[in-house]
Motif scaffolding. Structure first.
Motif, PDB file in Angstrom:
ATOM      1  N   LEU A  43      44.767  33.952  57.827  1.00  0.00           N
ATOM      2  CA  LEU A  43      45.445  34.112  56.550  1.00  0.00           C
ATOM      3  C   LEU A  43      45.016  35.446  55.952  1.00  0.00           C
ATOM      4  O   LEU A  43      43.819  35.716  55.807  1.00  0.00           O
ATOM      5  CB  LEU A  43      45.080  32.964  55.604  1.00  0.00           C
ATOM      6  CG  LEU A  43      45.728  32.965  54.219  1.00  0.00           C
ATOM      7  CD1 LEU A  43      47.241  32.758  54.331  1.00  0.00           C
ATOM      8  CD2 LEU A  43      45.113  31.869  53.334  1.00  0.00           C
ATOM      9  N   LYS A  44      45.992  36.291  55.595  1.00  0.00           N
ATOM     10  CA  LYS A  44      45.706  37.624  55.068  1.00  0.00           C
ATOM     11  C   LYS A  44      46.433  37.822  53.744  1.00  0.00           C
ATOM     12  O   LYS A  44      47.519  37.288  53.535  1.00  0.00           O
ATOM     13  CB  LYS A  44      46.155  38.707  56.066  1.00  0.00           C
ATOM     14  CG  LYS A  44      45.414  38.663  57.406  1.00  0.00           C
ATOM     15  CD  LYS A  44      46.043  39.614  58.419  1.00  0.00           C
ATOM     16  CE  LYS A  44      45.283  39.630  59.738  1.00  0.00           C
ATOM     17  NZ  LYS A  44      44.119  40.519  59.696  1.00  0.00           N
ATOM     18  N   LYS A  45      45.827  38.615  52.866  1.00  0.00           N
ATOM     19  CA  LYS A  45      46.411  38.893  51.546  1.00  0.00           C
ATOM     20  C   LYS A  45      46.888  40.337  51.483  1.00  0.00           C
ATOM     21  O   LYS A  45      46.195  41.250  51.936  1.00  0.00           O
ATOM     22  CB  LYS A  45      45.375  38.642  50.449  1.00  0.00           C
ATOM     23  CG  LYS A  45      45.865  38.949  49.034  1.00  0.00           C
ATOM     24  CD  LYS A  45      44.903  38.435  47.974  1.00  0.00           C
ATOM     25  CE  LYS A  45      43.572  39.139  48.005  1.00  0.00           C
ATOM     26  NZ  LYS A  45      42.702  38.717  46.880  1.00  0.00           N
ATOM     27  N   TYR A  46      48.092  40.548  50.922  1.00  0.00           N
ATOM     28  CA  TYR A  46      48.628  41.898  50.775  1.00  0.00           C
ATOM     29  C   TYR A  46      48.018  42.559  49.545  1.00  0.00           C
ATOM     30  O   TYR A  46      48.197  42.106  48.421  1.00  0.00           O
ATOM     31  CB  TYR A  46      50.148  41.858  50.649  1.00  0.00           C
ATOM     32  CG  TYR A  46      50.779  43.235  50.588  1.00  0.00           C
ATOM     33  CD1 TYR A  46      50.897  44.001  51.739  1.00  0.00           C
ATOM     34  CD2 TYR A  46      51.239  43.768  49.387  1.00  0.00           C
ATOM     35  CE1 TYR A  46      51.464  45.268  51.696  1.00  0.00           C
ATOM     36  CE2 TYR A  46      51.814  45.028  49.335  1.00  0.00           C
ATOM     37  CZ  TYR A  46      51.918  45.770  50.500  1.00  0.00           C
ATOM     38  OH  TYR A  46      52.478  47.023  50.449  1.00  0.00           O
ATOM     39  N   GLN A  47      47.283  43.640  49.794  1.00  0.00           N
ATOM     40  CA  GLN A  47      46.575  44.322  48.716  1.00  0.00           C
ATOM     41  C   GLN A  47      46.398  45.786  49.081  1.00  0.00           C
ATOM     42  O   GLN A  47      46.006  46.111  50.200  1.00  0.00           O
ATOM     43  CB  GLN A  47      45.207  43.662  48.506  1.00  0.00           C
ATOM     44  CG  GLN A  47      44.376  44.207  47.369  1.00  0.00           C
ATOM     45  CD  GLN A  47      43.114  43.391  47.152  1.00  0.00           C
ATOM     46  OE1 GLN A  47      43.141  42.148  47.220  1.00  0.00           O
ATOM     47  NE2 GLN A  47      42.013  44.046  46.914  1.00  0.00           N
ATOM     48  N   ASP A  48      46.704  46.689  48.147  1.00  0.00           N
ATOM     49  CA  ASP A  48      46.555  48.126  48.382  1.00  0.00           C
ATOM     50  C   ASP A  48      47.288  48.585  49.643  1.00  0.00           C
ATOM     51  O   ASP A  48      46.730  49.280  50.504  1.00  0.00           O
ATOM     52  CB  ASP A  48      45.071  48.509  48.466  1.00  0.00           C
ATOM     53  CG  ASP A  48      44.333  48.271  47.160  1.00  0.00           C
ATOM     54  OD1 ASP A  48      44.972  48.373  46.095  1.00  0.00           O
ATOM     55  OD2 ASP A  48      43.132  47.965  47.200  1.00  0.00           O
TER      56      ASP A  48
END
Length: 331
Positions: A43-48
């Motif tokens: 699970l990965k989060k979209y950031q920067d």
């Protein structure tokens, strides 16, 4: 009567506690994957502008589960490849959601989230000609999905006034959220690089690792040229910049090349091959270069012409337009 009041108070208190506990509940992702029977899913989060690791789960007989809590609704991704930079994207909030995925076919179906439904409806469309981001903002000004699409698919091509207009339509309930903060920061950086503003100062290492500061070039007309060795359009434009350099270098004019390269060797090779004989700097951070972020660089090649006081005279001069502007200011 006192007993009735106490009972009512206890009931209200119980409802309040229950309500608070419901507000603080996290997410549950019940997943099925058809192309991997056993293994791991990430699970990965979209950031920067990139996806960062958040959690992992074991896949057993094609089934996996994630449980956790997020501080605000954001875009996340799922992948069975730990180092993947292009996971299957969905919008995650603190809800129970059912997911079915097939990564080899790039398919992810999510149910149980109205927020993700809005994301899924718009994701295939935002980069198509004719898509109206203004319509999405007007129809869903309070949805966390809306500023995500503004940041990801439109900030790089809208001008300052268009960005301000979209920002003004977003609901105040989104103030302080990640994507709205990014919009606010982007608008501020764009305001700092308009014609008539003093160019933001920066210091970056040159080809030998020595620090070069933009403001140290005051007293001359300066062309800040953002480029990279891997950029075909930049390499195509370089002969025009070389011609301008050869024509005006003895007329109180200089160039500061700022590269968005990732590695030093191709950067230096391109400088030599294209005969770029002016000063060059780079922190080798690609699009995350400190100067590129500071100048809200959304595409390259991009340049800024400064007067001897560091005031921005022109932006994005290419081809004949560069020489024409230099002829005008270097009479």
């Amino acid at each position: 009567m006192k007993r009735i009041v106490n009972v009512l108070f206890a009931g209200v208190l119980a409802m309040t506690v229950l309500s608070c506990s419901e507000e603080k509940k996290g997410y549950t992702l019940n997943g099925e994957i058809s192309d991997v029977k056993n293994g791991m899913v990430y699970l990965k989060k979209y950031q920067d502008k990139s996806f960062i690791d958040v959690d992992s789960a074991v896949i057993t007989d094609g089934v996996f589960k994630f449980e956790g809590a997020c501080t605000e609704p954001l875009a996340y991704g799922l992948t069975t490849f730990k180092d993947s930079k292009r996971p299957l994207v969905f919008f995650l909030d603190n809800e129970e959601m059912q997911l079915k995925m097939n990564e080899s076919e790039k398919v992810l179906t999510v149910t149980g989230s109205a927020l993700n439904d809005l994301y899924a409806q718009n994701a295939p469309l935002t980069r198509q000609d004719g898509y109206s981001i203004d319509s999405l903002v007007s129809a869903h000004p309070a949805s966390a999905v809306t500023p995500y699409f503004v940041v990801k698919d439109f900030a790089y091509k809208l001008n300052l006034e268009e960005m301000k207009a979209l920002r003004a339509k977003l609901d105040a309930s989104l103030d302080g959220t990640m994507y709205v903060n990014q919009i606010d920061d982007f608008i501020k950086r764009m305001e700092n690089i308009q014609v008539g503003a003093v160019a933001p100062d920066f210091t970056l290492p040159d080809v030998d690792g020595n620090p070069v500061t933009l403001s140290a070039l005051r007293g001359k007309y300066v062309l800040i040229d953002f480029w990279a060795s891997w950029c075909p359009d930049c390499r195509k434009e370089n002969p025009n910049i070389v011609a301008a350099w050869n024509k005006f270098k003895d007329k109180n004019f200089t160039i500061l090349g700022v590269s968005l390269d990732r590695k030093k060797e191709p950067w230096l090779a391109a400088i030599e091959k294209d005969q770029l004989t002016w000063t060059h700097v780079s922190d080798l951070k690609d699009w995350k270069s400190d100067a590129a972020v500071q100048y809200a660089i959304r595409w390259i090649p991009m340049n800024f012409l400064l007067d001897p006081n560091g005031v921005i005279l022109a932006v994005g001069l290419e081809g004949e337009a560069l020489q024409q502007k230099l002829e005008e200011v270097l009479k």
